[in-house]
Motif scaffolding. Sequence first.
Motif, PDB file in Angstrom:
ATOM      1  N   ASP A  29       0.869  -1.266   0.102  1.00  0.00           N
ATOM      2  CA  ASP A  29       0.013   0.063  -0.032  1.00  0.00           C
ATOM      3  C   ASP A  29       0.803   1.259  -0.001  1.00  0.00           C
ATOM      4  O   ASP A  29       0.921   2.176   0.966  1.00  0.00           O
ATOM      5  N   ASP A  31       2.715   4.313  -3.206  1.00  0.00           N
ATOM      6  CA  ASP A  31       2.703   4.616  -4.721  1.00  0.00           C
ATOM      7  C   ASP A  31       3.765   4.106  -5.256  1.00  0.00           C
ATOM      8  O   ASP A  31       3.374   3.530  -6.676  1.00  0.00           O
ATOM      9  N   SER A 178      -4.738   4.385   4.791  1.00  0.00           N
ATOM     10  CA  SER A 178      -4.181   3.684   3.722  1.00  0.00           C
ATOM     11  C   SER A 178      -3.174   4.453   3.183  1.00  0.00           C
ATOM     12  O   SER A 178      -2.642   5.619   3.292  1.00  0.00           O
ATOM     13  N   ARG A 180      -2.892   5.555   0.107  1.00  0.00           N
ATOM     14  CA  ARG A 180      -3.246   6.859  -0.433  1.00  0.00           C
ATOM     15  C   ARG A 180      -3.424   8.167   0.381  1.00  0.00           C
ATOM     16  O   ARG A 180      -3.000   9.247   0.032  1.00  0.00           O
ATOM     17  N   SER A 181      -4.184   7.924   1.548  1.00  0.00           N
ATOM     18  CA  SER A 181      -4.607   9.080   2.340  1.00  0.00           C
ATOM     19  C   SER A 181      -3.180   9.393   3.027  1.00  0.00           C
ATOM     20  O   SER A 181      -2.933  10.647   3.209  1.00  0.00           O
ATOM     21  N   GLU A 183      -0.109   9.417   1.275  1.00  0.00           N
ATOM     22  CA  GLU A 183       0.302  10.386   0.488  1.00  0.00           C
ATOM     23  C   GLU A 183      -0.259  11.767   0.362  1.00  0.00           C
ATOM     24  O   GLU A 183       0.282  12.914   0.141  1.00  0.00           O
ATOM     25  N   TYR A 283      -0.594  12.482  -9.757  1.00  0.00           N
ATOM     26  CA  TYR A 283      -1.168  13.426  -8.841  1.00  0.00           C
ATOM     27  C   TYR A 283      -1.744  14.565  -9.232  1.00  0.00           C
ATOM     28  O   TYR A 283      -2.824  15.006  -9.080  1.00  0.00           O
ATOM     29  N   ASP A 288      -5.506   8.662 -11.366  1.00  0.00           N
ATOM     30  CA  ASP A 288      -5.293   7.856 -10.230  1.00  0.00           C
ATOM     31  C   ASP A 288      -5.000   6.130 -10.864  1.00  0.00           C
ATOM     32  O   ASP A 288      -5.297   5.292  -9.995  1.00  0.00           O
ATOM     33  N   TYR A 290      -2.944   3.526 -12.180  1.00  0.00           N
ATOM     34  CA  TYR A 290      -1.413   3.139 -12.176  1.00  0.00           C
ATOM     35  C   TYR A 290      -1.276   2.424 -13.624  1.00  0.00           C
ATOM     36  O   TYR A 290       0.003   2.623 -14.048  1.00  0.00           O
TER      37      TYR A 290
END
Length: 330
Positions: A29, A31, A178, A180-181, A183, A283, A288, A290
């Motif tokens: 989890d 990037d 997560s 993502r959060s 980041e 970003y 979003d 990949y």
Amino acid sequence: MIICTIALTLPVEGATATPIPPIKIHTGDWDSIKLTNAIAKYILEFGYGYEIRIHPTPEKTLSDDLSSGEVDVSFEVWKENHPATLERKINTGEIIDLGSIYSHASQYFIIPKWVAESHNISRLEQMKDYWYFFKDPENHHMGLFYPGLISWFVHDTNIEKLKAYGLTPFFNSITMPSGRSYEASFMKAAMNNQTIFGHYWSPSTVMGLDYWTILKEPELFEECSYNASSLNETSLLLCPFKDARVHKLVHPGLIGSAPDIISFIEKFSPGTKEISEILAYGYLHSIDDYDNLAQLYLKKYPDKWKNWIPSDKIEKISTSLNQNGEMVSK
């Protein structure tokens, strides 16, 4: 557990087609591993014709998952974050190490450059005097520290470092749900010129921005600089972060089931600068997906990936990229 599958088969002589054994790629989890996985997936699907399964599994079970064959390959293993069990399994042949993926990957503690420069902050231990720039919104008498996700090995290391460096009385630690959060917290701070203090790494979306100062860690043990192997495992984790050993590890069975891709895995080295640039671009442009970002990487850096694979695979991938045309932004 959700496994994303793209089924591919190769034609064989006769009326039936035999499926190629699927390759199970571990994902974590964060990037950079998601993008490197997407790049490898595209090459293995469209160049080699393999079925790919992206297999989410916690970093803390990766050693067992690789040795058991639950996953076939992990393209981004930050080895020094793992306990000695991982290295023991590599030494006994239960896991095969196919070399580093990045030559200059790093992890560190960061704060905004404007805070560091305006107050001459360069070392981590100075943060006890400047906690009030990073106030915890739930407790204005404490600063807030971002140690990583609780599922990451480095999270526990960072909590111990905070304690060893004497910063625990000044900072609470926050747990994010997560990658993502996690980041997003750093990216929003950069976009809004706000303060934030925590752990990050390169390559990454966040370090694709020129917003950060990397804080120098204190050296708690002299052995860290000249004989780190003499330290016990707990003390070794408290040594300052250095250029990371980020390696590609595979289950031994993969060498027998897919021998044609081993050379590709060994050569696969997408570059810290290039990965960070693509992640930051995604970003900032609200891309979003990949898989889309992987195509952007392959189109932008053909001189890199064409060195990893044979000419016949290059032709297949180039044809596929040309057919796919422009990416779709969300």
